[in-house]
Motif scaffolding. Structure first.
Motif, short mmCIF file in Angstrom:
data_model
loop_
_atom_site.label_atom_id
_atom_site.label_comp_id
_atom_site.label_asym_id
_atom_site.label_seq_id
_atom_site.Cartn_x
_atom_site.Cartn_y
_atom_site.Cartn_z
N THR A 7 -2.62 10.31 -17.67
CA THR A 7 -0.73 10.64 -17.22
C THR A 7 -0.39 9.20 -17.28
N GLY A 8 -0.84 8.36 -17.37
CA GLY A 8 -0.82 6.99 -16.79
C GLY A 8 -0.65 6.84 -16.03
N SER A 9 -1.08 6.76 -14.99
CA SER A 9 -1.69 6.23 -13.85
C SER A 9 -2.48 5.62 -13.63
N GLY A 10 -2.93 4.61 -14.86
CA GLY A 10 -3.85 3.73 -13.76
C GLY A 10 -3.31 2.80 -13.21
N LEU A 11 -2.22 2.46 -13.63
CA LEU A 11 -1.15 0.92 -12.52
C LEU A 11 -0.16 2.02 -11.47
N GLY A 12 -0.65 3.43 -11.60
CA GLY A 12 0.18 3.91 -9.79
C GLY A 12 -0.03 3.10 -8.87
N CYS A 13 -1.27 2.58 -8.85
CA CYS A 13 -1.37 1.07 -7.64
C CYS A 13 -1.48 0.17 -8.69
N PRO A 14 -0.80 -0.87 -8.49
CA PRO A 14 -0.75 -1.83 -8.89
C PRO A 14 -1.80 -2.75 -8.64
N THR A 15 -2.11 -2.70 -7.22
CA THR A 15 -3.24 -3.38 -6.77
C THR A 15 -4.47 -2.96 -6.21
N TRP A 16 -5.36 -3.69 -5.79
CA TRP A 16 -6.51 -3.47 -4.88
C TRP A 16 -7.43 -4.06 -4.11
N PRO A 17 -7.83 -3.66 -2.78
CA PRO A 17 -7.89 -2.42 -2.64
C PRO A 17 -6.58 -2.21 -1.51
N LYS A 18 -5.32 -3.00 -1.40
CA LYS A 18 -3.84 -1.70 -1.23
C LYS A 18 -3.40 -1.69 -2.44
N CYS A 19 -2.72 -0.25 -1.99
CA CYS A 19 -2.01 0.86 -3.39
C CYS A 19 -1.07 -0.90 -3.32
N SER A 20 -0.35 -1.60 -2.80
CA SER A 20 0.96 -2.54 -3.13
C SER A 20 -0.05 -3.49 -2.55
N ASP A 21 0.91 -4.63 -2.46
CA ASP A 21 0.83 -5.80 -2.17
C ASP A 21 1.38 -5.70 -0.71
N ASP A 22 1.70 -4.67 0.24
CA ASP A 22 2.47 -4.66 1.28
C ASP A 22 2.50 -3.11 1.72
N SER A 23 1.62 -1.83 1.30
CA SER A 23 1.29 -0.92 1.21
C SER A 23 -0.25 -0.57 1.28
N LEU A 24 -1.00 0.02 2.17
CA LEU A 24 -2.52 0.24 1.84
C LEU A 24 -2.48 1.71 1.30
N THR A 25 -1.07 2.29 1.00
CA THR A 25 -0.94 3.89 0.49
C THR A 25 0.05 3.71 -0.30
N ALA A 26 -0.23 4.45 -1.35
CA ALA A 26 1.09 4.92 -1.97
C ALA A 26 2.59 5.37 -1.16
N THR A 27 3.54 5.33 -1.60
CA THR A 27 4.33 5.31 -1.08
C THR A 27 5.74 5.77 -2.22
N SER A 28 7.04 6.63 -1.62
CA SER A 28 7.45 7.03 -2.39
C SER A 28 8.34 6.17 -3.64
N GLU A 29 8.80 5.53 -3.62
CA GLU A 29 8.55 4.13 -4.18
C GLU A 29 8.19 4.72 -5.98
N MET A 30 6.76 4.52 -5.74
CA MET A 30 5.55 4.45 -6.35
C MET A 30 5.64 5.73 -7.67
N GLY A 31 6.26 6.67 -7.10
CA GLY A 31 6.54 8.07 -7.69
C GLY A 31 5.35 8.85 -7.93
N LEU A 32 4.90 10.37 -8.66
CA LEU A 32 4.16 10.50 -9.63
C LEU A 32 2.69 9.50 -9.29
N HIS A 33 2.76 8.41 -10.35
CA HIS A 33 1.73 8.15 -10.38
C HIS A 33 1.09 7.55 -9.11
N GLY A 34 1.75 6.91 -8.91
CA GLY A 34 1.43 5.75 -7.51
C GLY A 34 0.56 7.50 -6.92
#
Length: 336
Positions: free
Chosen positions: A58-85
């Motif tokens: 589904t092309g979602s491999g970088l839906g969360c662009p970092t690790w272990p957090k989903c982004s630099d500011d959030s542990l979980t996926a946010t609405s801005e990340m969309g379906l891939h996140g």
């Protein structure tokens, strides 16, 4: 309502110090419960492989662009990340479910009576493979879906499936020395089949790493190899595995082998035929995502089939003297 037993301080300290022993002293699962716990580990191992494939397809491999957090500011996926996140974060959460299932298998194996250390060790082996693959999954994200790390991620998940299947099989066996059910020549042919199937799966990861499903819409590095050439090698290995399976079935038939190995060889042949149809259709239809996903699921079934062929060619009788009592439930045979 069931009254909650009162715990004295010493019991609490024991539970904290060695929770597995504390549970084992107060609970004895039936062999069927232990077997079902081991089977659940197999199911979740397959699910995590297929889910990882879904993330990639589904092309979602970088839906969360970092690790272990989903982004630099959030542990979980946010609405801005969309379906891939959401897909990538959901796959990460599935790891916790897998940990819980493996933990349940460890507790069930540790609490079984009489105690079987081999089952407990296999359970812990699953746990450490899960932990190692979780870290490797984070590395995959941090290096931008490098195809070599992605391939290693898949192969380590296959190793988890191998240990889970071995655990399930061992529940139905005793702890005596294994007794072969076939001759040495048949055993050698079977090991040749196992090696060929392992190479088939390993080359399959190279096919994926060189193919068009990079796992993200961005410019992701691919394995610099001619895709058609490596795909042809993969197909050739598949035919080698099919030929070895047919040869093994005829040999087992000729030497009048037990029904278990014969049925396992037949089952493997049928799985290979279905997997081959999917493989050729996806090749000639430009590898649509749904067929690639089915092919990944099929690779799990192929590997399970190969391992069951191997394990069916031996037996470890259950020692009746070690069973907890005359009314104890007999373990289900692994080849049933």
């Amino acid at each position: 309502m069931v009254p909650v037993p009162k715990l004295i301080r010493a019991e609490v300290a024991q539970a904290v110090r060695n929770p597995l022993q504390y549970i084992a002293e107060r609970w004895t699962p039936s062999p069927r419960t232990v077997r079902r716990a081991a089977l659940t580990s197999i199911v979740l191992a397959v699910v995590i492989i297929v889910a990882g494939g879904a993330v990639r397809l589904t092309g979602s491999g970088l839906g969360c662009p970092t690790w272990p957090k989903c982004s630099d500011d959030s542990l979980t996926a946010t609405s801005e990340m969309g379906l891939h996140g959401a897909i990538e974060f959901g796959n990460r959460m599935l790891t916790y479910v897998l940990c819980a299932v493996v933990g349940w298998a460890i507790i069930a194996a540790r609490s079984a009576k009489p105690r079987r250390r081999s089952l407990t060790r296999l359970g812990w082996a699953q746990f450490w493979v899960v932990m190692g693959n979780a870290v490797l999954g984070g590395i995959v994200v941090l290096v931008g879906l490098n195809p070599y790390t992605v391939a290693a991620h898949f192969l380590l998940a296959t190793a988890l499936l191998t240990i889970a299947l071995l655990t399930w099989h061992r529940v139905g066996e005793g702890d005596t020395a294994p007794r072969p059910l076939v001759g040495k020549a048949v055993s050698q042919l079977t090991w040749l089949l196992v090696v060929a199937a392992g190479l088939l799966i390993a080359v399959g990861t190279v096919v994926t790493g060189a193919g068009r499903h990079a796992g993200d819409s961005s410019d992701v590095h691919r394995i610099p190899i001619d895709w058609k050439m490596i795909t042809q090698l993969h197909a050739d290995l598949a035919w080698v595995v099919v030929a070895l399976t047919v040869a093994l079935w005829f040999v087992l038939k000729a030497v009048d082998a037990p029904i278990g190995p014969l049925h396992r060889a037949r089952d493997l042949f049928l799985i290979l035929m279905a997997q081959g149809v999917i493989g050729y259709v996806q090749y000639f239809t430009d590898t649509p995502e749904i067929l690639v996903g089915l092919h990944m699921f099929g690779s799990c079934l192929v590997w399970i089939g190969v391992l069951r062929v191997l394990l069916s060619q031996r037996e470890r009788p259950v020692d009746a003297a070690r069973l907890p009592g005359p009314a104890a439930e007999q373990p289900e045979p692994a080849t049933a």
